[in-house]
Write a protein that holds these residues in place. Structure first.
Motif, PDB file in Angstrom:
ATOM      1  N   ARG A  28      43.150  36.337  35.271  1.00  0.00           N
ATOM      2  CA  ARG A  28      42.605  35.166  35.942  1.00  0.00           C
ATOM      3  C   ARG A  28      41.447  34.532  35.175  1.00  0.00           C
ATOM      4  O   ARG A  28      40.555  35.219  34.685  1.00  0.00           O
ATOM      5  CB  ARG A  28      42.134  35.568  37.339  1.00  0.00           C
ATOM      6  N   GLY A  80      46.488  39.498  44.166  1.00  0.00           N
ATOM      7  CA  GLY A  80      45.464  40.480  43.879  1.00  0.00           C
ATOM      8  C   GLY A  80      45.558  40.969  42.448  1.00  0.00           C
ATOM      9  O   GLY A  80      45.803  40.221  41.525  1.00  0.00           O
ATOM     10  N   ALA A  81      45.409  42.272  42.247  1.00  0.00           N
ATOM     11  CA  ALA A  81      45.415  42.819  40.903  1.00  0.00           C
ATOM     12  C   ALA A  81      46.809  43.181  40.417  1.00  0.00           C
ATOM     13  O   ALA A  81      46.987  43.530  39.262  1.00  0.00           O
ATOM     14  CB  ALA A  81      44.523  44.068  40.862  1.00  0.00           C
ATOM     15  N   ALA A 129      44.291  39.748  38.712  1.00  0.00           N
ATOM     16  CA  ALA A 129      42.851  39.706  38.462  1.00  0.00           C
ATOM     17  C   ALA A 129      42.510  39.812  36.985  1.00  0.00           C
ATOM     18  O   ALA A 129      41.566  39.167  36.503  1.00  0.00           O
ATOM     19  CB  ALA A 129      42.170  40.827  39.247  1.00  0.00           C
ATOM     20  N   ASP A 130      43.271  40.621  36.213  1.00  0.00           N
ATOM     21  CA  ASP A 130      42.931  40.799  34.801  1.00  0.00           C
ATOM     22  C   ASP A 130      43.450  39.691  33.915  1.00  0.00           C
ATOM     23  O   ASP A 130      43.200  39.687  32.703  1.00  0.00           O
ATOM     24  CB  ASP A 130      43.403  42.160  34.282  1.00  0.00           C
TER      25      ASP A 130
END
Length: 313
Positions: free
Chosen positions: A172, A263-264, A169-170
């Motif tokens: 993307r 996900g993250a 996520a960080d």
């Protein structure tokens, strides 16, 4: 019609160089994606330029390009490109070279972008090449040498996994401002955070202090032969002996796989081997071998004559 003319002329240059008996290099760039890709090309300082530095490749389209002796530079794919109706300025969501037009004209890829990097006729007369995710990732790329002489670590390399949906996520990059929409690219940790630890700079500017991070391991697990961080040389640099070699560069090769969304967590995506000693999924159309016999010169001359006739019509 103009794009067909350019493709025919480019192919003719490659064929005539081969017939003449002079050592020649060429790229055959193919777009297997289900959407248009705009390749960008940047020559290194002091290197002769290519006959084009940016163009469009529709889905299923290929283009052959002669490569100057001793050429060094990089090639990448731009995606989601368009021309502004008011300003006529051309730009791309990923891989943009910021020239304002299809031709990159000396502009490099804005990260994140998957890069194919080459140095032709380098040390020991060898060609050096790699696929790098050090500046992030925007689409799958495969580089396969064809017709190379024996010698060196001459093998296909690249990143054939689709990583945008699995991107942490960080890292993307979304298709719309504010992180809204589907992922269209995946940043490197250096681009995302700018720290010396991730950028291999400052106190971390050497192999003993710059080590793989969980973020670089996300890329390495999915694409073991691609560069994942600055000092990832041991498993990511490939060489072919000099001579007449075509490098097939394919966007979205037909064996592209998807990594499940992670996900993250940058470590959540499991290992997805690109190529190894037992993998048999690469087709003959994507794997060039040093043993491949070149076509007879009479056939090359006949093809060249037909291409020339068509190109001049």
């Amino acid at each position: 019609m103009a794009s067909l003319h350019r493709a025919l002329v480019g192919f003719l240059l490659v064929v005539l160089a081969a017939v003449s008996g002079a050592a020649s290099k060429s790229f055959t760039i193919t777009n297997n994606c289900q959407y248009t890709v705009w390749p960008g090309i940047l020559s290194s300082a002091g290197s002769a330029g290519m006959d084009a530095t940016g163009f469009a490749l529709a889905s299923g389209e290929s283009r052959a390009m002669a490569v100057p002796s001793g050429w060094s530079g990089r090639l990448w794919g731009r995606t989601l490109c368009s021309t502004d109706a008011g300003t006529s300025r051309f730009s791309c969501v990923t891989g943009d070279c910021r020239s304002g037009k299809q031709d990159c004209a000396g502009g490099g890829a804005a990260p994140p972008a998957t890069l194919a990097e080459f140095t032709m006729d380098g040390s020991g007369g060898m060609d050096f090449y790699d696929v790098s995710l050090v500046d992030g990732y925007n689409l799958p790329v495969l580089v396969a040498p064809q017709g190379a002489a024996a010698g060196g670590n001459c093998a296909p390399t690249g990143c054939m996994a689709e990583l945008n949906g699995a991107c942490p996520a960080d890292l993307r990059v979304a298709s719309a401002p504010g992180g809204v929409g589907a992922g269209v690219a995946c940043k490197s940790a250096c681009e995302a955070f700018g720290s010396a630890e991730y950028c291999c700079s400052g106190d971390h500017g050497n192999p003993s202090t710059c080590k793989p991070s969980p973020y670089s391991q996300f890329f390495k697990n999915a694409c073991p032969r691609a560069y994942s961080y600055a000092y990832d040389d041991a498993t990511s640099t490939f060489t072919c002996a000099g001579g007449d070699t075509t490098y097939a560069i394919t966007f979205c090769p037909s064996t592209t796989s998807s990594v499940k969304a992670a996900g993250a967590s940058p470590q959540a995506a499991g290992r997805l081997p690109l190529m190894n000693d037992t993998m048999v999924y690469l087709g003959a159309d994507q794997l060039g071998t040093a043993a491949a016999a070149p076509p007879p010169s009479s056939l090359l001359l006949a093809v060249a004559a037909l291409v020339l006739a068509g190109a001049l019509c």
